[in-house]
Design a protein around this motif. Structure first.
Motif, short mmCIF file in Angstrom:
data_model
loop_
_atom_site.label_atom_id
_atom_site.label_comp_id
_atom_site.label_asym_id
_atom_site.label_seq_id
_atom_site.Cartn_x
_atom_site.Cartn_y
_atom_site.Cartn_z
N SER A 61 0.81 -1.22 0.00
CA SER A 61 0.00 0.00 0.00
C SER A 61 0.84 1.27 0.00
N GLN A 62 2.15 1.13 0.31
CA GLN A 62 3.01 2.31 0.40
C GLN A 62 4.12 2.32 -0.65
N MET A 63 3.99 1.44 -1.64
CA MET A 63 4.99 1.38 -2.71
C MET A 63 4.68 2.34 -3.85
N THR A 64 3.41 2.66 -4.03
CA THR A 64 3.02 3.47 -5.18
C THR A 64 3.64 4.86 -5.15
N MET A 65 3.64 5.50 -3.98
CA MET A 65 4.10 6.89 -3.90
C MET A 65 5.55 7.08 -4.32
N PRO A 66 6.51 6.33 -3.76
CA PRO A 66 7.90 6.58 -4.18
C PRO A 66 8.13 6.30 -5.66
N ILE A 67 7.45 5.31 -6.23
CA ILE A 67 7.63 5.01 -7.66
C ILE A 67 7.05 6.14 -8.50
N ALA A 68 5.89 6.65 -8.10
CA ALA A 68 5.29 7.77 -8.82
C ALA A 68 6.17 9.01 -8.72
N GLU A 69 6.74 9.25 -7.54
CA GLU A 69 7.63 10.40 -7.37
C GLU A 69 8.91 10.24 -8.18
N ASP A 70 9.29 9.00 -8.46
CA ASP A 70 10.45 8.76 -9.32
C ASP A 70 10.19 9.18 -10.76
N GLY A 71 8.90 9.27 -11.12
CA GLY A 71 8.57 9.70 -12.47
C GLY A 71 7.88 8.66 -13.33
N TYR A 72 7.29 7.64 -12.71
CA TYR A 72 6.61 6.59 -13.47
C TYR A 72 5.10 6.63 -13.23
N TYR A 73 4.35 6.21 -14.23
CA TYR A 73 2.92 5.99 -14.03
C TYR A 73 2.78 4.63 -13.35
N VAL A 74 2.01 4.57 -12.27
CA VAL A 74 1.81 3.32 -11.54
C VAL A 74 0.37 2.86 -11.72
N VAL A 75 0.20 1.64 -12.16
CA VAL A 75 -1.15 1.08 -12.32
C VAL A 75 -1.85 1.12 -10.97
N PRO A 76 -3.06 1.67 -10.86
CA PRO A 76 -3.76 1.74 -9.58
C PRO A 76 -3.89 0.37 -8.92
N VAL A 77 -3.46 0.29 -7.67
CA VAL A 77 -3.43 -0.99 -6.97
C VAL A 77 -4.83 -1.58 -6.82
N ALA A 78 -5.83 -0.75 -6.52
CA ALA A 78 -7.19 -1.26 -6.33
C ALA A 78 -7.71 -1.92 -7.61
N VAL A 79 -7.46 -1.28 -8.75
CA VAL A 79 -7.89 -1.84 -10.04
C VAL A 79 -7.15 -3.15 -10.32
N GLU A 80 -5.87 -3.14 -10.05
CA GLU A 80 -5.05 -4.34 -10.27
C GLU A 80 -5.56 -5.52 -9.47
N MET A 81 -5.74 -5.33 -8.15
CA MET A 81 -6.14 -6.43 -7.29
C MET A 81 -7.54 -6.93 -7.61
N GLU A 82 -8.44 -6.02 -7.99
CA GLU A 82 -9.78 -6.44 -8.37
C GLU A 82 -9.74 -7.28 -9.64
N THR A 83 -8.86 -6.92 -10.55
CA THR A 83 -8.70 -7.71 -11.78
C THR A 83 -8.20 -9.11 -11.47
N PHE A 84 -7.23 -9.20 -10.58
CA PHE A 84 -6.73 -10.53 -10.21
C PHE A 84 -7.83 -11.36 -9.53
N ARG A 85 -8.56 -10.74 -8.62
CA ARG A 85 -9.63 -11.47 -7.91
C ARG A 85 -10.71 -11.94 -8.89
N HIS A 86 -11.01 -11.10 -9.85
CA HIS A 86 -12.02 -11.46 -10.85
C HIS A 86 -11.59 -12.69 -11.64
N ASN A 87 -10.28 -12.91 -11.71
CA ASN A 87 -9.75 -14.08 -12.42
C ASN A 87 -9.34 -15.20 -11.47
N GLY A 88 -9.83 -15.13 -10.23
CA GLY A 88 -9.60 -16.21 -9.27
C GLY A 88 -8.24 -16.23 -8.62
N LEU A 89 -7.53 -15.10 -8.65
CA LEU A 89 -6.20 -15.03 -8.06
C LEU A 89 -6.22 -14.08 -6.86
N ASP A 90 -5.89 -14.61 -5.69
CA ASP A 90 -5.85 -13.80 -4.47
C ASP A 90 -4.48 -13.83 -3.81
#
Length: 216
Positions: A61-90
């Motif tokens: 939950s605290q990895m997104t900020m430093p990577i974004a501050e480094d200058g990268y677009y970070v895939v939203p974690v909530a969207v990512e995890m929901e996608t995995f759950r929708h495909n049966g991966l937890d």
């Protein structure tokens, strides 16, 4: 051999060993990283090798900020995890098995950050206690699965400005505070920042959204 001469000899040997250790540590090779030029990063859920079930969420939950501050677009974690759950991966261990090409096709990210938590929590002894979080990670190119960068970092409650008091009473008080406030979460924030901040000597390269992009 006199005592003073023995001390000088020990000091000389210690200095020599230090120089050898420094000389043997070569700088990281950023060739693949520079060639890949990733613009977006998918933060994969960390694999938890500790006894604390909160470690994966606390670190991720605290990895997104430093990577974004480094200058990268970070895939939203909530969207990512929901996608995995929708495909049966937890479970992180199962998610790690998804092929790089599949991740790129689903999320459109250039690279993925894979990580492992090896320490997360507070240890207690009679007179003191210590909270430590240790994380290792690697950045993987999702186009071909090659490793662009790897690193590790640790932090303690002292680094995070945590409650400090020694002795039996202090340890008991700190244990109570840690259990109520989840001190490991605060320490994980420092660990993530140390691990994922761009810049020398061995951090990530600056991303295209950072003003320092291309200077490293």
């Amino acid at each position: 051999m006199t005592f003073s001469r023995a001390l000088r000899l020990c000091a000389s040997l210690s200095a020599t060993l230090t120089l050898v250790a420094c000389a043997s540590k070569s700088p990281p090779d950023y060739t693949a990283f520079r060639n890949a030029r990733p613009r977006s990063v998918l933060v994969m859920p960390p694999v938890n090798h500790t006894n604390d079930i909160k470690a994966t969420a606390g670190v991720m939950s605290q990895m997104t900020m430093p990577i974004a501050e480094d200058g990268y677009y970070v895939v939203p974690v909530a969207v990512e995890m929901e996608t995995f759950r929708h495909n049966g991966l937890d479970a992180p261990d199962d998610i790690m098995q998804v092929p790089a090409a599949k991740l790129r096709a689903i999320f459109g990210a250039d690279a993925a950050l894979y990580s492992t938590v090896t320490s997360y929590g507070t240890s207690y002894n009679i007179l003191s206690s210590n909270t430590i979080v240790t994380v290792s990670a690697r950045l993987v190119d999702l186009k071909d699965g090659s490793i662009l960068w790897s690193g590790s970092a640790s932090a303690t409650d002292q680094d995070a400005g945590g409650f400090q008091m020694n002795g039996i009473v202090g340890a008991l008080i700190k244990q109570t505070i840690s259990s109520l406030s989840d001190e490991s979460f605060s320490v994980a924030r420092v660990t993530d920042a140390r691990l994922l901040s761009a810049g020398p000597p061995d951090g990530l390269l600056y991303g295209p959204r950072n003003p320092r992009y291309g200077t490293d």
